[in-house]
Motif scaffolding. Structure first.
Motif, PDB file in Angstrom:
ATOM      1  N   ILE A 155     -39.508  30.141 -88.803  1.00  0.00           N
ATOM      2  CA  ILE A 155     -38.594  30.962 -89.599  1.00  0.00           C
ATOM      3  C   ILE A 155     -37.994  32.048 -88.708  1.00  0.00           C
ATOM      4  O   ILE A 155     -38.481  32.295 -87.594  1.00  0.00           O
ATOM      5  N   ASP A 156     -36.925  32.690 -89.193  1.00  0.00           N
ATOM      6  CA  ASP A 156     -36.285  33.769 -88.451  1.00  0.00           C
ATOM      7  C   ASP A 156     -36.903  35.115 -88.807  1.00  0.00           C
ATOM      8  O   ASP A 156     -37.431  35.300 -89.916  1.00  0.00           O
ATOM      9  N   VAL A 157     -36.817  36.032 -87.851  1.00  0.00           N
ATOM     10  CA  VAL A 157     -37.255  37.405 -88.100  1.00  0.00           C
ATOM     11  C   VAL A 157     -36.135  38.347 -87.652  1.00  0.00           C
ATOM     12  O   VAL A 157     -35.427  38.081 -86.679  1.00  0.00           O
ATOM     13  N   ASP A 158     -35.953  39.421 -88.405  1.00  0.00           N
ATOM     14  CA  ASP A 158     -34.996  40.464 -88.046  1.00  0.00           C
ATOM     15  C   ASP A 158     -35.722  41.565 -87.294  1.00  0.00           C
ATOM     16  O   ASP A 158     -36.852  41.949 -87.663  1.00  0.00           O
ATOM     17  N   ILE A 159     -35.080  42.086 -86.253  1.00  0.00           N
ATOM     18  CA  ILE A 159     -35.660  43.165 -85.456  1.00  0.00           C
ATOM     19  C   ILE A 159     -34.773  44.395 -85.606  1.00  0.00           C
ATOM     20  O   ILE A 159     -33.543  44.325 -85.425  1.00  0.00           O
ATOM     21  N   LEU A 160     -35.402  45.504 -85.936  1.00  0.00           N
ATOM     22  CA  LEU A 160     -34.695  46.762 -86.118  1.00  0.00           C
ATOM     23  C   LEU A 160     -35.284  47.813 -85.191  1.00  0.00           C
ATOM     24  O   LEU A 160     -36.498  47.815 -84.914  1.00  0.00           O
ATOM     25  N   ALA A 161     -34.430  48.699 -84.703  1.00  0.00           N
ATOM     26  CA  ALA A 161     -34.870  49.834 -83.897  1.00  0.00           C
ATOM     27  C   ALA A 161     -34.496  51.101 -84.640  1.00  0.00           C
ATOM     28  O   ALA A 161     -33.306  51.342 -84.917  1.00  0.00           O
ATOM     29  N   ASP A 162     -35.528  51.880 -85.005  1.00  0.00           N
ATOM     30  CA  ASP A 162     -35.313  53.086 -85.818  1.00  0.00           C
ATOM     31  C   ASP A 162     -34.502  52.772 -87.068  1.00  0.00           C
ATOM     32  O   ASP A 162     -33.608  53.531 -87.481  1.00  0.00           O
ATOM     33  N   VAL A 196     -40.176  44.669 -87.444  1.00  0.00           N
ATOM     34  CA  VAL A 196     -39.961  43.219 -87.516  1.00  0.00           C
ATOM     35  C   VAL A 196     -40.091  42.804 -88.970  1.00  0.00           C
ATOM     36  O   VAL A 196     -41.090  43.119 -89.628  1.00  0.00           O
ATOM     37  N   LYS A 197     -39.078  42.086 -89.484  1.00  0.00           N
ATOM     38  CA  LYS A 197     -39.072  41.657 -90.887  1.00  0.00           C
ATOM     39  C   LYS A 197     -38.908  40.142 -90.946  1.00  0.00           C
ATOM     40  O   LYS A 197     -37.819  39.614 -90.657  1.00  0.00           O
ATOM     41  N   PRO A 198     -39.979  39.387 -91.305  1.00  0.00           N
ATOM     42  CA  PRO A 198     -39.847  37.932 -91.468  1.00  0.00           C
ATOM     43  C   PRO A 198     -38.924  37.605 -92.636  1.00  0.00           C
ATOM     44  O   PRO A 198     -38.963  38.256 -93.684  1.00  0.00           O
ATOM     45  N   LYS A 199     -38.098  36.584 -92.454  1.00  0.00           N
ATOM     46  CA  LYS A 199     -37.178  36.167 -93.510  1.00  0.00           C
ATOM     47  C   LYS A 199     -37.832  35.122 -94.405  1.00  0.00           C
ATOM     48  O   LYS A 199     -38.436  34.164 -93.913  1.00  0.00           O
ATOM     49  N   ASN A 200     -37.705  35.311 -95.714  1.00  0.00           N
ATOM     50  CA  ASN A 200     -38.312  34.386 -96.673  1.00  0.00           C
ATOM     51  C   ASN A 200     -37.497  33.096 -96.777  1.00  0.00           C
ATOM     52  O   ASN A 200     -36.267  33.101 -96.728  1.00  0.00           O
ATOM     53  N   VAL A 201     -38.211  31.983 -96.897  1.00  0.00           N
ATOM     54  CA  VAL A 201     -37.592  30.702 -97.225  1.00  0.00           C
ATOM     55  C   VAL A 201     -38.364  30.112 -98.398  1.00  0.00           C
ATOM     56  O   VAL A 201     -39.504  30.471 -98.660  1.00  0.00           O
ATOM     57  N   GLY A 202     -37.770  29.187 -99.120  1.00  0.00           N
ATOM     58  CA  GLY A 202     -38.466  28.580-100.251  1.00  0.00           C
ATOM     59  C   GLY A 202     -38.574  29.544-101.412  1.00  0.00           C
ATOM     60  O   GLY A 202     -37.669  30.333-101.696  1.00  0.00           O
ATOM     61  N   ARG A 203     -39.721  29.507-102.098  1.00  0.00           N
ATOM     62  CA  ARG A 203     -39.909  30.339-103.279  1.00  0.00           C
ATOM     63  C   ARG A 203     -39.999  31.810-102.913  1.00  0.00           C
ATOM     64  O   ARG A 203     -40.432  32.181-101.844  1.00  0.00           O
ATOM     65  N   VAL A 204     -39.583  32.648-103.859  1.00  0.00           N
ATOM     66  CA  VAL A 204     -39.577  34.088-103.654  1.00  0.00           C
ATOM     67  C   VAL A 204     -40.860  34.677-104.219  1.00  0.00           C
ATOM     68  O   VAL A 204     -41.238  34.406-105.357  1.00  0.00           O
ATOM     69  N   GLY A 205     -41.532  35.480-103.415  1.00  0.00           N
ATOM     70  CA  GLY A 205     -42.736  36.154-103.857  1.00  0.00           C
ATOM     71  C   GLY A 205     -42.441  37.556-104.343  1.00  0.00           C
ATOM     72  O   GLY A 205     -41.303  38.040-104.268  1.00  0.00           O
ATOM     73  N   PRO A 206     -43.474  38.265-104.820  1.00  0.00           N
ATOM     74  CA  PRO A 206     -43.263  39.615-105.370  1.00  0.00           C
ATOM     75  C   PRO A 206     -42.871  40.643-104.323  1.00  0.00           C
ATOM     76  O   PRO A 206     -42.343  41.694-104.671  1.00  0.00           O
ATOM     77  N   ARG A 207     -43.100  40.362-103.018  1.00  0.00           N
ATOM     78  CA  ARG A 207     -42.744  41.312-101.965  1.00  0.00           C
ATOM     79  C   ARG A 207     -41.532  40.819-101.179  1.00  0.00           C
ATOM     80  O   ARG A 207     -41.371  41.144-100.006  1.00  0.00           O
ATOM     81  N   ASP A 208     -40.693  40.045-101.825  1.00  0.00           N
ATOM     82  CA  ASP A 208     -39.520  39.490-101.144  1.00  0.00           C
ATOM     83  C   ASP A 208     -38.685  40.607-100.531  1.00  0.00           C
ATOM     84  O   ASP A 208     -38.281  41.554-101.210  1.00  0.00           O
ATOM     85  N   GLY A 209     -38.444  40.501 -99.223  1.00  0.00           N
ATOM     86  CA  GLY A 209     -37.657  41.498 -98.515  1.00  0.00           C
ATOM     87  C   GLY A 209     -38.409  42.756 -98.138  1.00  0.00           C
ATOM     88  O   GLY A 209     -37.850  43.630 -97.472  1.00  0.00           O
TER      89      GLY A 209
END
Length: 628
Positions: A396-403, A447-460
């Motif tokens: 899966i993809d992950v987003d990377i953020l700085a500050d 680092v934020k993993p991107k959800n695929v498939g079903r959405v869980g309660p902590r989506d995003g």
């Protein structure tokens, strides 16, 4: 005393040879006279158990007799039941509740981890020596005047019940020894009551080494067990003259038994997420595969499944029960995120269930992972971690953020053996490692993993953070991010139309960047320089300059931008690090790294420019090398 697991049935048989000197009376006792005296013996008591010293007298293991035909059966009317009452039997079951268990293919099964460690087991309890004769045995008659007390005394029978073991088709093998030390050439008759209300007689005349009383005083025979599933007692007594001498009692359990060996709470394959349980089980009343049920929170999932898989190891341990007693069941998750369920397996026999164990099932849909490392690497910051989405084995993809500002997105698809070992159901292709330009102040990487498939309660909301110290750079770096909002206090100064901007559509990173825009008719426009008095580059020295930039303007507008290092003393012929690219607007933030070596001059400075107009923004400039 031997435990149930130690009492396997040997294939050797040693019938007792004829012993010279036996009296005619002894032979008659083994024949017709024994039957004639039996009715007088039934009402006599079973005396107290043999002492531990007597039970241990035999010591060495012995070979059993296979003969069943020598066992004499007589009714024990009036003795009462010796069994423990079973739970109320279930109604017979048929079918599998309309559900077909999932049958994994070879590819799915290969995703299960290798077996390690000792499994949690549920096996029949070891035979247990009772501390007294159980209730229900006949009461002893009064001792007649002049008669000797009944019991195991010097000069009479000694011996012990050493073990019982269940065998196929509802049989119980009984082992032990009995002898009269005063008459070692004679064989002692014994009988067992094993929960069926019947006495089964045999002779203690099989081979069993015993240095005290001789080697032919063992008994080893099998008898039927009660058809009522549960815990029962088997009690053995020796027949001595007109008395019964108790050799001891053992408990045994006739319910189905087995083991949950492997428990995998979450296995993901193309068809969904499963809990996988496997092991073995045996029904003591048959050599055929045992049957079992599967429950989720007391609700039946599968009914009357069969333990059909070959298990040579179990067949070797319990040879009379046949080869096929292994089982494996895949239970699909119900799909409700985060709600735990108990999955339980019951082995069944005769309508009585034995719970082998349970496993907690929790369905997961939110991605998860980890941020393992954030550190300097040259003029950049290295970021390493891993990420998994429970709904897929794919990367899966992950987003990377700085500050808190997005920097880049990468795919977590590199091999991580440690992650594959910790999460074998997903494999190891879930690692990522990347770099971003360094900042020279403290910075928090997210680092934020991107959800695929079903959405869980902590989506995003799933994210992992780590902070690094910008002042602890191992390289000889000088950086500038223009976050002061002005060029006055920096080592940079603007060229024509170069300026600080806070326009979000132009900013490369943070709040401020340097931007420039120029008309196409201007062939060469230098919009940003380093101040050679504040940032002094040394002669004949190698430097690496890294910066981030963004092409501005209408989408797909082409812009030529360039970078170089120049010396006024040496002139244009001594320019180094020349780099020019033609790129289109709307292509996002990019990073450029240029390495060069200065000439024999001390007045080199850096230049950023545009060729034939266009618009650009620059930020996060890092100069790696010795500076004055």
């Amino acid at each position: 005393m031997k435990g149930l697991d130690d009492l396997g049935r040997s294939a050797d048989s040693h019938p007792r040879p004829n012993v010279p000197g036996q009296s005619k009376e002894m032979s008659m006792r083994r024949g017709k006279n024994t039957l004639r005296a039996a009715s007088a013996l039934f009402s006599l008591l079973l005396l107290p158990l043999a002492s531990p010293a007597q039970a241990a007298a035999g010591g060495t293991a012995y070979a059993p007799s296979e003969a069943r035909s020598s066992t004499l059966v007589q009714s024990a009317e009036g003795l009462g039941s010796l069994t423990v009452k079973d739970p109320k039997p279930k109604k017979p079951k048929a079918g599998s509740k309309g559900k077909t268990p999932y049958t994994p293919n070879v590819f799915d099964r290969n995703r299960l981890p290798a077996v390690s460690g000792t499994p949690k087991t549920t096996v029949p309890p070891r035979a247990r020596l009772l501390d007294r004769v159980p209730d229900g045995f006949p009461k002893p008659p009064p001792v007649k005047s002049g008669a000797s007390p009944q019991g195991v005394t010097t000069g009479t029978v000694t011996g012990a019940l050493e073990g019982v073991a269940l065998e196929a088709a509802g049989r119980l093998r009984v082992k032990g020894w009995a002898a009269d030390p005063a008459a070692p050439a004679q064989s002692i008759q014994v009988f067992v009551i094993a929960g069926t209300g019947t006495r089964y007689f045999s002779w203690a005349n099989t081979h069993r080494p015993n240095p005290t009383v001789g080697d032919w005083h063992g008994f080893n025979f099998d008898v039927p067990v009660s058809q009522t599933r549960g815990v029962h007692q088997a009690c053995v007594s020796a027949v001595y003259q007109t008395r019964y001498i108790s050799l001891g009692c053992l408990e045994y359990d006739t319910r189905a038994f087995g083991v949950i060996e492997h428990r995998y709470p979450l296995v993901v394959v193309e068809s969904g997420a499963y809990t996988v349980l496997s092991g073995w089980m045996i029904d003591p009343y048959t050599a055929a595969p045992a049957r079992f049920d599967v429950f989720r929170d007391s609700q039946e999932v599968y009914r009357d499944l069969g333990a059909l898989l070959p298990r040579p190891d179990i067949a070797a341990r319990y040879p009379t029960f046949g080869p096929n007693h292994g089982w494996e069941v895949w239970i699909k998750h119900d799909g409700v995120e985060g709600v735990p369920h108990q999955l339980c397996v019951d082995a069944t026999s005769g309508g009585v269930a034995t719970r082998l164990g349970c496993e907690t099932e929790v369905s997961l849909h939110d991605p998860f992972g980890g941020l393992d490392e954030v550190r300097w690497q040259g003029e950049n910051v290295l970021i390493r971690g891993w990420a998994i989405d429970p709904d897929t084995r794919a990367p899966i993809d992950v987003d990377i953020l700085a500050d808190g500002k997005p920097v880049k997105s990468v795919t977590a698809g590199s091999q991580r053996d440690d992650i594959g070992a910790a999460h074998p159901q997903y494999g190891g292709l879930h690692g990522f490692e990347t770099t971003i330009p360094a900042a020279f102040d403290d910075q928090t990487i997210t680092v934020k993993p991107k959800n695929v498939g079903r959405v869980g309660p902590r989506d995003g909301k799933v994210e992992y953070k780590m902070k690094y110290d910008g002042s602890a750079a191992p390289c000889r770096c000088v950086g500038e991010n223009f976050e002061n909002g002005t060029l006055d206090k920096t080592a940079y100064w603007p060229g024509p139309n170069g300026k600080i901007t806070s326009d979000p559509s132009q900013v490369v990173s943070g709040t401020y960047s340097v931007s420039a825009q120029w008309h196409p008719q201007h062939e060469w426009t230098q919009f940003l320089y380093t101040d050679k008095n504040k940032l002094k580059l040394k002669r004949s020295t190698t430097y690496t300059v890294t910066y981030r930039y963004r092409i501005l303007g209408s989408e797909n507008t082409s812009v030529e931008n360039y970078f170089l290092a120049r010396t006024d003393t040496g002139g244009l012929a001594k320019d180094v690090g020349w780099k020019m690219e033609t790129e289109k607007a709307g292509s996002g933030v990019k990073m450029r790294s240029v390495t060069f070596t200065t000439g024999a001059f001390d007045d080199y400075y850096l230049i950023w420019g545009l060729h034939n107009g266009g618009a650009i923004a620059v930020d996060n400039i890092v100069v790696n090398g010795p500076v004055g």
